[in-house]
Write an enzyme that holds these catalytic residues in place. Sequence first.
Site, PDB file in Angstrom:
ATOM      1  N   ASN A  36      -4.896  -6.139   3.297  1.00 40.97           N
ATOM      2  CA  ASN A  36      -5.372  -5.662   4.594  1.00 40.97           C
ATOM      3  C   ASN A  36      -6.569  -6.520   5.036  1.00 40.97           C
ATOM      4  O   ASN A  36      -7.427  -6.837   4.226  1.00 40.97           O
ATOM      5  CB  ASN A  36      -5.768  -4.199   4.476  1.00 40.97           C
ATOM      6  CG  ASN A  36      -4.745  -3.404   3.692  1.00 40.97           C
ATOM      7  OD1 ASN A  36      -4.530  -3.676   2.511  1.00 40.97           O
ATOM      8  ND2 ASN A  36      -4.097  -2.474   4.322  1.00 40.97           N
ATOM      9  N   HIS A  72      -1.331  -5.835  11.497  1.00 40.57           N
ATOM     10  CA  HIS A  72      -2.272  -6.877  11.070  1.00 40.57           C
ATOM     11  C   HIS A  72      -2.067  -8.199  11.815  1.00 40.57           C
ATOM     12  O   HIS A  72      -1.775  -9.218  11.201  1.00 40.57           O
ATOM     13  CB  HIS A  72      -2.128  -7.136   9.562  1.00 40.57           C
ATOM     14  CG  HIS A  72      -2.398  -5.950   8.697  1.00 40.57           C
ATOM     15  ND1 HIS A  72      -1.999  -5.870   7.373  1.00 40.57           N
ATOM     16  CD2 HIS A  72      -3.045  -4.787   8.947  1.00 40.57           C
ATOM     17  CE1 HIS A  72      -2.385  -4.719   6.858  1.00 40.57           C
ATOM     18  NE2 HIS A  72      -3.012  -4.029   7.790  1.00 40.57           N
ATOM     19  N   GLU A 105       0.851  -1.183   0.000  1.00 45.70           N
ATOM     20  CA  GLU A 105       0.000   0.000   0.000  1.00 45.70           C
ATOM     21  C   GLU A 105       0.890   1.237   0.000  1.00 45.70           C
ATOM     22  O   GLU A 105       1.940   1.261   0.641  1.00 45.70           O
ATOM     23  CB  GLU A 105      -0.966  -0.004   1.176  1.00 45.70           C
ATOM     24  CG  GLU A 105      -0.310   0.136   2.507  1.00 45.70           C
ATOM     25  CD  GLU A 105      -1.320   0.065   3.655  1.00 45.70           C
ATOM     26  OE1 GLU A 105      -1.368   1.025   4.427  1.00 45.70           O
ATOM     27  OE2 GLU A 105      -2.033  -0.947   3.767  1.00 45.70           O
TER      28      GLU A 105
HETATM   29  P1  FDA Z   1     -10.237  -5.676  16.905  1.00 45.06           P
HETATM   30  O1  FDA Z   1      -8.819  -5.624  17.320  1.00 45.06           O
HETATM   31  O2  FDA Z   1     -10.708  -4.701  15.906  1.00 45.06           O
HETATM   32  O3  FDA Z   1     -11.175  -5.479  18.192  1.00 45.06           O
HETATM   33  C1  FDA Z   1     -10.945  -6.129  19.414  1.00 45.06           C
HETATM   34  C2  FDA Z   1     -11.581  -5.305  20.535  1.00 45.06           C
HETATM   35  O4  FDA Z   1     -11.644  -6.092  21.716  1.00 45.06           O
HETATM   36  C3  FDA Z   1     -10.820  -4.040  20.898  1.00 45.06           C
HETATM   37  O5  FDA Z   1     -11.697  -2.953  20.940  1.00 45.06           O
HETATM   38  C4  FDA Z   1     -10.236  -4.355  22.286  1.00 45.06           C
HETATM   39  O6  FDA Z   1     -10.119  -3.213  23.112  1.00 45.06           O
HETATM   40  C5  FDA Z   1     -11.248  -5.328  22.835  1.00 45.06           C
HETATM   41  N1  FDA Z   1     -10.715  -6.271  23.842  1.00 45.06           N
HETATM   42  C6  FDA Z   1      -9.565  -6.978  23.774  1.00 45.06           C
HETATM   43  N2  FDA Z   1      -9.424  -7.778  24.841  1.00 45.06           N
HETATM   44  C7  FDA Z   1     -10.518  -7.565  25.621  1.00 45.06           C
HETATM   45  C8  FDA Z   1     -10.956  -8.090  26.869  1.00 45.06           C
HETATM   46  N3  FDA Z   1     -10.252  -9.023  27.529  1.00 45.06           N
HETATM   47  N4  FDA Z   1     -12.121  -7.618  27.404  1.00 45.06           N
HETATM   48  C9  FDA Z   1     -12.862  -6.696  26.746  1.00 45.06           C
HETATM   49  N5  FDA Z   1     -12.490  -6.162  25.553  1.00 45.06           N
HETATM   50  C10 FDA Z   1     -11.342  -6.601  24.994  1.00 45.06           C
HETATM   51  N6  FDA Z   1      -6.935  -3.366   8.331  1.00 45.06           N
HETATM   52  C11 FDA Z   1      -7.482  -3.185   7.099  1.00 45.06           C
HETATM   53  O7  FDA Z   1      -8.157  -4.055   6.575  1.00 45.06           O
HETATM   54  N7  FDA Z   1      -7.255  -1.992   6.433  1.00 45.06           N
HETATM   55  C12 FDA Z   1      -6.480  -0.996   6.951  1.00 45.06           C
HETATM   56  O8  FDA Z   1      -6.327   0.064   6.327  1.00 45.06           O
HETATM   57  C13 FDA Z   1      -5.883  -1.214   8.239  1.00 45.06           C
HETATM   58  N8  FDA Z   1      -5.047  -0.276   8.807  1.00 45.06           N
HETATM   59  C14 FDA Z   1      -4.628  -0.421  10.115  1.00 45.06           C
HETATM   60  C15 FDA Z   1      -3.920   0.608  10.749  1.00 45.06           C
HETATM   61  C16 FDA Z   1      -3.597   0.515  12.096  1.00 45.06           C
HETATM   62  C17 FDA Z   1      -2.836   1.616  12.762  1.00 45.06           C
HETATM   63  C18 FDA Z   1      -3.981  -0.645  12.833  1.00 45.06           C
HETATM   64  C19 FDA Z   1      -3.673  -0.789  14.289  1.00 45.06           C
HETATM   65  C20 FDA Z   1      -4.667  -1.675  12.204  1.00 45.06           C
HETATM   66  C21 FDA Z   1      -5.000  -1.579  10.847  1.00 45.06           C
HETATM   67  N9  FDA Z   1      -5.718  -2.585  10.210  1.00 45.06           N
HETATM   68  C22 FDA Z   1      -6.188  -2.403   8.926  1.00 45.06           C
HETATM   69  C23 FDA Z   1      -6.032  -3.859  10.903  1.00 45.06           C
HETATM   70  C24 FDA Z   1      -7.491  -3.956  11.399  1.00 45.06           C
HETATM   71  O9  FDA Z   1      -7.842  -2.800  12.116  1.00 45.06           O
HETATM   72  C25 FDA Z   1      -7.606  -5.213  12.276  1.00 45.06           C
HETATM   73  O10 FDA Z   1      -7.288  -6.329  11.459  1.00 45.06           O
HETATM   74  C26 FDA Z   1      -9.015  -5.394  12.840  1.00 45.06           C
HETATM   75  O11 FDA Z   1      -9.393  -4.303  13.632  1.00 45.06           O
HETATM   76  C27 FDA Z   1      -9.122  -6.681  13.652  1.00 45.06           C
HETATM   77  O12 FDA Z   1     -10.479  -6.920  13.939  1.00 45.06           O
HETATM   78  P2  FDA Z   1     -10.926  -7.890  15.091  1.00 45.06           P
HETATM   79  O13 FDA Z   1     -12.402  -8.051  15.010  1.00 45.06           O
HETATM   80  O14 FDA Z   1     -10.103  -9.120  15.025  1.00 45.06           O
HETATM   81  O15 FDA Z   1     -10.546  -7.173  16.482  1.00 45.06           O
END
Ligand code: FDA
Length: 503
Positions: free
Chosen positions: A479, A441, A356
């Site tokens: 992504n 990721h 990207e």
């Molecule tokens: P996700 O991580 O979204 O959500 C998990 C949630 O559970 C969080 O809110 C967390 O706080 C909560 N949690 C964790 N443990 C817990 C507990 N014990 N009790 C209560 N709550 C808890 N992807 C993409 O496709 N395009 C993109 O452009 C980008 N760019 C990007 C930039 C940056 C800076 C980051 C950090 C990530 C990306 N990503 C991305 C990746 C994408 O955001 C990521 O793959 C998904 O958010 C993952 O989704 P999930 O549903 O797996 O969990």
Amino acid sequence: PLPEYSPAVVIGTGYGAAVTALRLGEAGVPTVMLEMGQLWNEPGPDGKVFCDMLKPDRRSMWFKKRTEAPLASFLWLDIANHDIDPYAGVLDRVNYGGMSVYVGRGVGGGSLVNGAMAVQPKRSYFEEILPRVDADEMYGKYYPRANAGLGVNHIDEDWFETCKSYQFARVSRKAAQKTGLKTTFVPSVYDFEYMKKEEAGTVERSALASEVIYGNNAGKRSLDKTYLAAALGTGHVTIQTLHEVREIIQQQDGTYTLVVRESDALGNVLATKHLSTKYLFLGAGSLGSTELLVRARETGRLPRLSEAVGQGWGTNGNVMLGRANHVWDTTGSLEAGMPALGIDDWDNPANPVFAEIAPVPAGLETWASLYLAITKNPERGHFTYDAASDSAKLQWAPEQGQRSIDAAKSLFDRINEANSTIYRYDLFGDTRAFENRFTYHPLGGLVLGEATDDYGRVKGYRNLYVMDGSLIPGSTGVNPFVTITALAERNIERVIAEDGVRA
Ligand code: FDA
């Protein structure tokens, strides 16, 4: 207040969790969502919900004394990072020995902080990583459903050619084309029509005001505006914030009791609560869900969990790098915070790379072209339980990332040669050209068909499900969030139909 019992509970509020809650709510199942982060809807002292990326305050990061931005330096100067007060901010960087992982914290999970790129993997690669999932169904039904639910949109290609915001991307495209490489537009959940107005100066700037990793104050269709809003709209879903699930216990009758820690935004523990449920859905992300089950197995709470729990984790082959542009190839000082173009060399049999074209939204001319390269790296890490800290530790050795660097280098050496350019050595805190000590990721840990059945049902336990990125075996080639969303759509449809989930 938190009830003592709810028929269904969803842990987390990211992509997998949000899909699950919406479909449960539509089925009339009372559902509680537990999220350790905050609901981001209250303006701070500056009148904005999220803080400035260039002048970050405590809202930026999750309990840190200093920000830990991905671009650690510029001309080797430590100008990106700032001291902050520890607080329940929106972006976390979880530092394990050999690898750091960025994750979103708050209602919406990663959707609050990510680059909004909404990309479907090549079908042939999807079939390679998840061979037991019916690709016809995914590409015919669940990807379209996910794209619709997420509000994915496409850039106006005529505007792209003339706008200021993507001059940086056009400069990178020119270099790719000169190398004989193809580029592709990437769909987004950032509203490109809003961005047009930002550039025209008729609305408040967000992507054009350097907002991305610490949250966007406008323009982005994060989950709180899409799936989660719809879930709440069913009238059957509630969300508890600053509630972290610590333990999962199974009762004699098969129901689950969660030990939940409620805190305030400064990190003070307010209460330890218990919530029981019949149907438990894990949507805490690759790190969060995997940690909960590794802890449950190793402390003997859920002893029948399989050895596959904690295995099969990968970085999606992430590598970041910068190239130095010629002085006449300016990017301009205005760079949209949201990427819109990628270099697609995934069909290269020796070194598949999808890179990207990322902005450096510093608000000044940087003469840098930045890339987040997604490579095909077969190395996998795993999680172990550390009793002293009661947490799961990722085991990933730095050497495991070398394959990704080699693949990215082979592509970008070609680009540099064709354009007589060089790498930037000043961006990552020392003199390295390739940064792969972190990933955006994280994928895997509870891999579909291994730790769970083919629909996310956890092996060894009834009515316990995984719905998030931990199902994906370490790599998607692009992504990941559209794939996480589409897979959750597929799995929850099956579970609601077959497992008797009802009020
Ligand atoms: P996700 O991580 O979204 O959500 C998990 C949630 O559970 C969080 O809110 C967390 O706080 C909560 N949690 C964790 N443990 C817990 C507990 N014990 N009790 C209560 N709550 C808890 N992807 C993409 O496709 N395009 C993109 O452009 C980008 N760019 C990007 C930039 C940056 C800076 C980051 C950090 C990530 C990306 N990503 C991305 C990746 C994408 O955001 C990521 O793959 C998904 O958010 C993952 O989704 P999930 O549903 O797996 O969990």
